[in-house]
Design a protein around this motif. Sequence first.
Motif, PDB file in Angstrom:
ATOM      1  N   ARG A  92       0.828  -1.211   0.000  1.00 31.38           N
ATOM      2  CA  ARG A  92       0.000   0.000   0.000  1.00 31.38           C
ATOM      3  C   ARG A  92       0.860   1.258   0.000  1.00 31.38           C
ATOM      4  N   LEU A  93       1.883   1.255   0.888  1.00 29.62           N
ATOM      5  CA  LEU A  93       2.753   2.436   0.967  1.00 29.62           C
ATOM      6  C   LEU A  93       3.480   2.676  -0.358  1.00 29.62           C
ATOM      7  N   GLU A  94       3.958   1.592  -0.969  1.00 23.45           N
ATOM      8  CA  GLU A  94       4.670   1.751  -2.256  1.00 23.45           C
ATOM      9  C   GLU A  94       3.747   2.298  -3.331  1.00 23.45           C
ATOM     10  N   ASP A  95       2.506   1.805  -3.334  1.00 28.60           N
ATOM     11  CA  ASP A  95       1.519   2.331  -4.301  1.00 28.60           C
ATOM     12  C   ASP A  95       1.295   3.810  -4.078  1.00 28.60           C
ATOM     13  N   GLU A  96       1.170   4.189  -2.820  1.00 28.95           N
ATOM     14  CA  GLU A  96       0.934   5.601  -2.496  1.00 28.95           C
ATOM     15  C   GLU A  96       2.104   6.472  -2.927  1.00 28.95           C
ATOM     16  N   GLN A 115       4.515  10.356  -6.710  1.00 28.43           N
ATOM     17  CA  GLN A 115       5.559  10.683  -7.678  1.00 28.43           C
ATOM     18  C   GLN A 115       4.946  11.005  -9.041  1.00 28.43           C
ATOM     19  N   LEU A 116       3.979  10.192  -9.447  1.00 28.41           N
ATOM     20  CA  LEU A 116       3.320  10.430 -10.742  1.00 28.41           C
ATOM     21  C   LEU A 116       2.607  11.775 -10.749  1.00 28.41           C
ATOM     22  N   GLU A 117       1.979  12.064  -9.614  1.00 29.74           N
ATOM     23  CA  GLU A 117       1.284  13.343  -9.448  1.00 29.74           C
ATOM     24  C   GLU A 117       2.277  14.498  -9.649  1.00 29.74           C
ATOM     25  N   ALA A 118       3.450  14.371  -8.969  1.00 31.20           N
ATOM     26  CA  ALA A 118       4.457  15.437  -9.004  1.00 31.20           C
ATOM     27  C   ALA A 118       5.060  15.588 -10.404  1.00 31.20           C
ATOM     28  N   GLU A 119       5.160  14.471 -11.135  1.00 32.18           N
ATOM     29  CA  GLU A 119       5.822  14.537 -12.437  1.00 32.18           C
ATOM     30  C   GLU A 119       4.834  14.638 -13.601  1.00 32.18           C
ATOM     31  N   SER A 120       3.607  14.891 -13.302  1.00 33.19           N
ATOM     32  CA  SER A 120       2.614  14.890 -14.377  1.00 33.19           C
ATOM     33  C   SER A 120       2.893  16.003 -15.391  1.00 33.19           C
ATOM     34  N   ILE A 121       2.593  15.707 -16.644  1.00 28.17           N
ATOM     35  CA  ILE A 121       2.868  16.653 -17.735  1.00 28.17           C
ATOM     36  C   ILE A 121       1.560  17.287 -18.187  1.00 28.17           C
ATOM     37  N   ASP A 122       1.609  18.613 -18.290  1.00 32.44           N
ATOM     38  CA  ASP A 122       0.426  19.316 -18.778  1.00 32.44           C
ATOM     39  C   ASP A 122       0.507  19.382 -20.294  1.00 32.44           C
TER      40      ASP A 122
END
Length: 344
Positions: free
Chosen positions: A78-82, A87-94
């Motif tokens: 669970r922690l790894e998924d979170e 990380q994906l949230e932080a690196e998201s591309i607009d």
Amino acid sequence: MKERLEELKQEALEKVSKSENVQSLKDVRVEYLGKKGPITEVLRGMGKLSKEERPVIGQLANEVRESIAAAIDTKQTRLEDEELEKQLEAESIDVTLPGRPVRVGGPHLLTSIVEEIEDLFIGMGFEIKEGPEVETDYYNFEALNLPKGHPARDMQDSFYITEELLLRTHTSPVQARTMGQKDGNEPVKMICPGKVYRRDTDDATHSHQFTQLEGLLVDKHVRMSDLKGVLNAFAKQMFGAERDIRLRPSFFPFTEPSVEMDISCKVCEGKGCSVCKGTGWIEILGAGMVHPNVLEMAGYDPKEYSGFAFGMGPERIAMLKYGVDDIRNFYTNDIRFLEQYHKA
Ligand code: 2NL
């Protein structure tokens, strides 16, 4: 012992549920399930138990260990998924952001001019040939009727590598080499563009390295009128159908007779202006009928074969066509100059 194991299980599960990152979970794992942990210790003390108790406690200890391990694994996933989510949230591309503009280049004016001239001659059945820029004295001079000590060599002073090797002063050696490959019994119809070198001081009209484009046609029964027809077609396609040409007598060591070709001035339409220095004509190239000595040295019988040749400077052609006033513009790579001709 039973109670001790239950207690350890409760304690460990509580710590697992309180862990907020992968590292603290790892600590819990080491603390309870490691070699020095309390469960191992309980198992070590089993020697003191009775025969009946031993399997019961052993089984319980294993169950406790497995349930702690399972709790840790579940939590870890669970922690790894979170963490991945974060990380994906932080690196998201607009993807709706506009892209960075890419600067689009284009061919150099000289490249465009040479290609334009090549296309014209390919259209008349000429093939394009290239050759070495480091040449032998033989192909650069001797084979072109310029024996050692000939006064015309002075006008083409060069950069020598050795007595016998130099940077070519014209593209003619490519033609001498091509003729030499034909065993004296095949026609030649070629043009050769390329870099040439002369020992010159650079100024608005001189460059120690520049471009030349020469043409050669050798066959049986080639006449001066063939030369004039080809050059007339070239001039009209290059500079406009309304241009006239004229041939004036001249001298080149490798042609006889030799001529210089002018085109009528576009600016004043022949009346005389500053561009044509009041003459109404602008010099474009040199040409002539291939000298019998040159044909003979290349293995052709001058009684059977004849030919015409011409040579021009693509920089000069570009300067006339586009009003460039300094040959150094072709070589100093000022983007403000080069950009003006990207659609030329
Ligand atoms: C000029 C004049 C010229 C040639 C080049 C040539 C080559 C061979 C045989 C005979 Cl292999 N001629 N080339 C002939 C006449 C003039 O160039 O003003 N060039 C910039």
